[in-house]
Design a protein around this motif. Structure first.
Motif, PDB file in Angstrom:
ATOM      1  N   LEU A  96       0.830  -1.207   0.000  1.00 61.62           N
ATOM      2  CA  LEU A  96       0.000   0.000   0.000  1.00 61.62           C
ATOM      3  C   LEU A  96       0.865   1.259   0.000  1.00 61.62           C
ATOM      4  O   LEU A  96       0.614   2.207  -0.759  1.00 61.62           O
ATOM      5  CB  LEU A  96      -0.926  -0.001   1.211  1.00 61.62           C
ATOM      6  CG  LEU A  96      -1.819   1.240   1.366  1.00 61.62           C
ATOM      7  CD1 LEU A  96      -2.730   1.411   0.161  1.00 61.62           C
ATOM      8  CD2 LEU A  96      -2.619   1.167   2.657  1.00 61.62           C
ATOM      9  N   GLU A  97       1.874   1.281   0.844  1.00 59.81           N
ATOM     10  CA  GLU A  97       2.762   2.452   0.900  1.00 59.81           C
ATOM     11  C   GLU A  97       3.483   2.662  -0.424  1.00 59.81           C
ATOM     12  O   GLU A  97       3.694   3.801  -0.863  1.00 59.81           O
ATOM     13  CB  GLU A  97       3.768   2.285   2.042  1.00 59.81           C
ATOM     14  CG  GLU A  97       3.132   2.380   3.416  1.00 59.81           C
ATOM     15  CD  GLU A  97       4.101   2.051   4.538  1.00 59.81           C
ATOM     16  OE1 GLU A  97       5.293   1.782   4.216  1.00 59.81           O
ATOM     17  OE2 GLU A  97       3.686   2.059   5.710  1.00 59.81           O
ATOM     18  N   HIS A  98       3.840   1.560  -1.077  1.00 65.30           N
ATOM     19  CA  HIS A  98       4.501   1.655  -2.378  1.00 65.30           C
ATOM     20  C   HIS A  98       3.548   2.233  -3.431  1.00 65.30           C
ATOM     21  O   HIS A  98       3.942   3.101  -4.225  1.00 65.30           O
ATOM     22  CB  HIS A  98       4.981   0.260  -2.815  1.00 65.30           C
ATOM     23  CG  HIS A  98       5.558   0.216  -4.188  1.00 65.30           C
ATOM     24  ND1 HIS A  98       6.703   0.888  -4.550  1.00 65.30           N
ATOM     25  CD2 HIS A  98       5.132  -0.436  -5.315  1.00 65.30           C
ATOM     26  CE1 HIS A  98       6.978   0.659  -5.822  1.00 65.30           C
ATOM     27  NE2 HIS A  98       6.034  -0.127  -6.307  1.00 65.30           N
ATOM     28  N   ILE A  99       2.309   1.770  -3.440  1.00 64.39           N
ATOM     29  CA  ILE A  99       1.319   2.288  -4.398  1.00 64.39           C
ATOM     30  C   ILE A  99       1.106   3.789  -4.172  1.00 64.39           C
ATOM     31  O   ILE A  99       1.095   4.575  -5.127  1.00 64.39           O
ATOM     32  CB  ILE A  99      -0.011   1.517  -4.252  1.00 64.39           C
ATOM     33  CG1 ILE A  99       0.168   0.064  -4.698  1.00 64.39           C
ATOM     34  CG2 ILE A  99      -1.121   2.189  -5.074  1.00 64.39           C
ATOM     35  CD1 ILE A  99      -1.021  -0.836  -4.370  1.00 64.39           C
ATOM     36  N   GLU A 100       0.960   4.183  -2.924  1.00 64.47           N
ATOM     37  CA  GLU A 100       0.747   5.599  -2.617  1.00 64.47           C
ATOM     38  C   GLU A 100       1.959   6.435  -3.025  1.00 64.47           C
ATOM     39  O   GLU A 100       1.822   7.560  -3.526  1.00 64.47           O
ATOM     40  CB  GLU A 100       0.454   5.766  -1.125  1.00 64.47           C
ATOM     41  CG  GLU A 100      -0.912   5.188  -0.741  1.00 64.47           C
ATOM     42  CD  GLU A 100      -1.163   5.218   0.760  1.00 64.47           C
ATOM     43  OE1 GLU A 100      -0.169   5.328   1.513  1.00 64.47           O
ATOM     44  OE2 GLU A 100      -2.333   5.120   1.171  1.00 64.47           O
ATOM     45  N   HIS A 101       3.153   5.886  -2.845  1.00 61.85           N
ATOM     46  CA  HIS A 101       4.384   6.578  -3.263  1.00 61.85           C
ATOM     47  C   HIS A 101       4.406   6.772  -4.778  1.00 61.85           C
ATOM     48  O   HIS A 101       4.753   7.869  -5.264  1.00 61.85           O
ATOM     49  CB  HIS A 101       5.604   5.775  -2.813  1.00 61.85           C
ATOM     50  CG  HIS A 101       6.882   6.191  -3.480  1.00 61.85           C
ATOM     51  ND1 HIS A 101       7.544   7.348  -3.155  1.00 61.85           N
ATOM     52  CD2 HIS A 101       7.608   5.592  -4.476  1.00 61.85           C
ATOM     53  CE1 HIS A 101       8.628   7.462  -3.911  1.00 61.85           C
ATOM     54  NE2 HIS A 101       8.688   6.414  -4.707  1.00 61.85           N
ATOM     55  N   LEU A 102       4.035   5.748  -5.529  1.00 67.42           N
ATOM     56  CA  LEU A 102       4.028   5.858  -6.984  1.00 67.42           C
ATOM     57  C   LEU A 102       3.057   6.939  -7.447  1.00 67.42           C
ATOM     58  O   LEU A 102       3.372   7.705  -8.371  1.00 67.42           O
ATOM     59  CB  LEU A 102       3.647   4.507  -7.616  1.00 67.42           C
ATOM     60  CG  LEU A 102       4.666   3.373  -7.492  1.00 67.42           C
ATOM     61  CD1 LEU A 102       4.118   2.103  -8.117  1.00 67.42           C
ATOM     62  CD2 LEU A 102       5.995   3.740  -8.132  1.00 67.42           C
ATOM     63  N   PHE A 103       1.908   7.003  -6.824  1.00 68.74           N
ATOM     64  CA  PHE A 103       0.932   8.022  -7.214  1.00 68.74           C
ATOM     65  C   PHE A 103       1.423   9.422  -6.864  1.00 68.74           C
ATOM     66  O   PHE A 103       1.235  10.365  -7.642  1.00 68.74           O
ATOM     67  CB  PHE A 103      -0.430   7.736  -6.561  1.00 68.74           C
ATOM     68  CG  PHE A 103      -1.321   6.874  -7.413  1.00 68.74           C
ATOM     69  CD1 PHE A 103      -2.254   7.441  -8.256  1.00 68.74           C
ATOM     70  CD2 PHE A 103      -1.197   5.491  -7.388  1.00 68.74           C
ATOM     71  CE1 PHE A 103      -3.064   6.659  -9.049  1.00 68.74           C
ATOM     72  CE2 PHE A 103      -2.000   4.691  -8.178  1.00 68.74           C
ATOM     73  CZ  PHE A 103      -2.944   5.275  -9.019  1.00 68.74           C
ATOM     74  N   ARG A 104       2.033   9.579  -5.729  1.00 66.97           N
ATOM     75  CA  ARG A 104       2.545  10.902  -5.344  1.00 66.97           C
ATOM     76  C   ARG A 104       3.629  11.381  -6.290  1.00 66.97           C
ATOM     77  O   ARG A 104       3.685  12.562  -6.648  1.00 66.97           O
ATOM     78  CB  ARG A 104       3.109  10.861  -3.915  1.00 66.97           C
ATOM     79  CG  ARG A 104       2.069  10.858  -2.806  1.00 66.97           C
ATOM     80  CD  ARG A 104       2.721  11.171  -1.462  1.00 66.97           C
ATOM     81  NE  ARG A 104       3.794  10.237  -1.138  1.00 66.97           N
ATOM     82  CZ  ARG A 104       3.626   9.105  -0.462  1.00 66.97           C
ATOM     83  NH1 ARG A 104       2.416   8.757  -0.060  1.00 66.97           N
ATOM     84  NH2 ARG A 104       4.657   8.330  -0.196  1.00 66.97           N
ATOM     85  N   LYS A 105       4.485  10.446  -6.729  1.00 62.55           N
ATOM     86  CA  LYS A 105       5.677  10.855  -7.477  1.00 62.55           C
ATOM     87  C   LYS A 105       5.494  10.856  -8.993  1.00 62.55           C
ATOM     88  O   LYS A 105       6.054  11.714  -9.686  1.00 62.55           O
ATOM     89  CB  LYS A 105       6.844   9.937  -7.102  1.00 62.55           C
ATOM     90  CG  LYS A 105       8.183  10.429  -7.628  1.00 62.55           C
ATOM     91  CD  LYS A 105       9.345   9.710  -6.970  1.00 62.55           C
ATOM     92  CE  LYS A 105      10.673  10.294  -7.437  1.00 62.55           C
ATOM     93  NZ  LYS A 105      11.833   9.642  -6.783  1.00 62.55           N
ATOM     94  N   TYR A 106       4.703   9.901  -9.513  1.00 61.17           N
ATOM     95  CA  TYR A 106       4.694   9.718 -10.964  1.00 61.17           C
ATOM     96  C   TYR A 106       3.335   9.874 -11.635  1.00 61.17           C
ATOM     97  O   TYR A 106       3.273  10.031 -12.855  1.00 61.17           O
ATOM     98  CB  TYR A 106       5.233   8.314 -11.313  1.00 61.17           C
ATOM     99  CG  TYR A 106       6.629   8.045 -10.815  1.00 61.17           C
ATOM    100  CD1 TYR A 106       7.722   8.699 -11.371  1.00 61.17           C
ATOM    101  CD2 TYR A 106       6.859   7.152  -9.772  1.00 61.17           C
ATOM    102  CE1 TYR A 106       9.016   8.457 -10.917  1.00 61.17           C
ATOM    103  CE2 TYR A 106       8.143   6.900  -9.307  1.00 61.17           C
ATOM    104  CZ  TYR A 106       9.219   7.559  -9.887  1.00 61.17           C
ATOM    105  OH  TYR A 106      10.492   7.321  -9.433  1.00 61.17           O
TER     106      TYR A 106
END
Length: 415
Positions: A96-106
């Motif tokens: 979940l944290e990885h998915i949220e990171h991808l959305f924030r950054k890319y």
């Protein structure tokens, strides 16, 4: 060990996309000593997935699914696997944290609950963390049987196969050592090569197999063997590779695991500190594409011009109009002018140029369909050769690309 590959997706079944995933998975599995016995493509439907699981687990030790792990409702794979293994979905906080990171950054669109749902994963599955995307892979193991589910996005699947799947298989299953050596030849047909090496082929022991893998303008010769000790097997096969290489020395252009002729070209140009440029007409940039597919091409490849229209040959490549009118756009004279001018414009040491008639009609050319001219410029000379490459457009183009690479390789090799 028997493996089975199942790709999921209606887009593959209706021919909308080509199933390159199965090709890649079969290649890396085979290289690791895992025998692929079955490949299939199924729709993203629960009944089809369950049927594939039932059949696959009866006849195979390893099942690898690719596709059907997206966040939308038409992606049924994860839910079906969860139900099949009598499991439940639980939240994986790391994913979940990885998915949220991808959305924030890319990703510019806001994250939705549907996207977050990709972090809900079967509790019994080992999570294969996907650094390149939002859908992780899943590994289910039941004794000596394993079921793996991977995303269908090719670069995501490839990373997970290399970094997660193959290491696990090697750690958990007993695999035979396997050795494949593939020699690449140019300029001679399969039957002619077979006739030349027939005594060698007839003399091969039963535990070494020779396969002919022909394509347009080239034939790959693959020697394969299996055994118990990897180094012993490598040494054993090497003796036969040396003999085969000597028999085809005049048409041999490297081994597949070394990158083929493109890698040979790169090695020679870099080692001799020479540069290359291309001017392409009917090949449409394919020579340049094959050269730059290997990392580090910028060390020797200056660039290219796709001068498809006659007007562009005259204005951009500065081919004299009267030369075109006198000799036709598909001619030795025009090919030589193209190669000389691109070498000058790109300030390169060597250059390649192509002009030809790939069909289906003659266009601006006076030549018949299939007639092509390939020109080479070196620091010492300029020349062009003509070829008749057949009548099929794809065949004409790819054979010409292969011939151009063969010609430039010979020139830099002898420079």
């Amino acid at each position: 060990m028997k493996a089975e590959i199942i790709t999921i997706g209606d887009e593959i079944l209706i021919g909308q996309i080509v199933d390159t995933n199965a090709v890649f998975m079969a290649e890396v599995l085979t290289r690791a000593g895992i025998a692929v016995h079955w490949k299939s493509t199924i729709p993203d439907e629960s009944k089809a997935i369950i049927s594939a699981l039932d059949t696959g687990l009866e006849r195979s030790d390893l099942l690898i699914f690719s596709g059907g792990l997206g966040p939308t409702r038409d992606d049924k794979t994860k839910q079906t696997l969860t139900e099949y293994f009598e499991d439940e979905l639980v939240l994986n906080q790391e994913v979940l944290e990885h998915i949220e990171h991808l959305f924030r950054k890319y990703i510019t669109t806001p994250i939705s609950e549907m996207n977050r749902s990709q972090a809900q994963l079967p509790s019994k599955a080992e999570v294969l963390f996907n650094v390149n995307g939002t859908a992780p892979g899943m590994w289910f193991q039941n004794g000596k049987k394993a079921v793996v589910s991977l995303p269908g996005v090719p670069y995501e699947m490839k990373h997970l196969m290399r970094e997660k799947v193959i290491p696990r298989v090697q750690q958990r299953f007993e695999l035979p050592a396997i050795e494949h050596r593939t020699l690449i030849t140019y300029g001679m047909g399969e039957s002619a090569i077979a006739e030349r090496i027939q005594d060698f082929e007839l003399g091969l022991p039963d535990d070494i197999k020779l396969a002919y893998l022909p394509s347009l303008g080239r034939v790959r010769l693959r020697l394969s063997a299996t055994g118990n000790d990897k180094q012993t097997l490598i040494d054993y096969v090497e003796g036969y590779v040396k003999t085969l290489r000597s028999l085809v020395a005049d048409i041999y252009y490297g081994e597949e695991q070394e990158g083929g002729i493109e890698a040979g070209i790169a090695h020679q140009f870099k080692g001799k500190e020479q540069t290359l440029a291309v001017a392409e007409s009917f090949t449409g940039g394919q020579i340049a594409r094959q050269l730059v597919a290997l990392p580090g091409a910028s060390a020797y490849f200056r660039g290219g011009i796709v001068a498809y229209a006659t007007e562009i040959k005259e204005t951009v490549l500065e081919v004299p109009k009267d030369l075109v009118n006198t000799h036709s756009v598909v001619s030795e004279a025009v090919a030589i002018a193209m190669v000389q001018n691109v070498r000058r414009q790109m300030s390169s040491d060597f250059a390649i140029a192509t002009t030809g008639n790939a069909g289906p009609d003659k266009g601006d050319s006076k030549e018949e369909v299939g007639k092509v001219f390939i020109a080479i410029a070196t620091p010492n000379k300029v020349f062009a050769q003509s070829f008749q490459m057949g009548a099929n457009r794809e065949r004409i183009t790819q054979k010409s690309v292969n011939k151009a690479l063969e010609m430039i390789y010979q020139e830099i090799l002898n420079f």
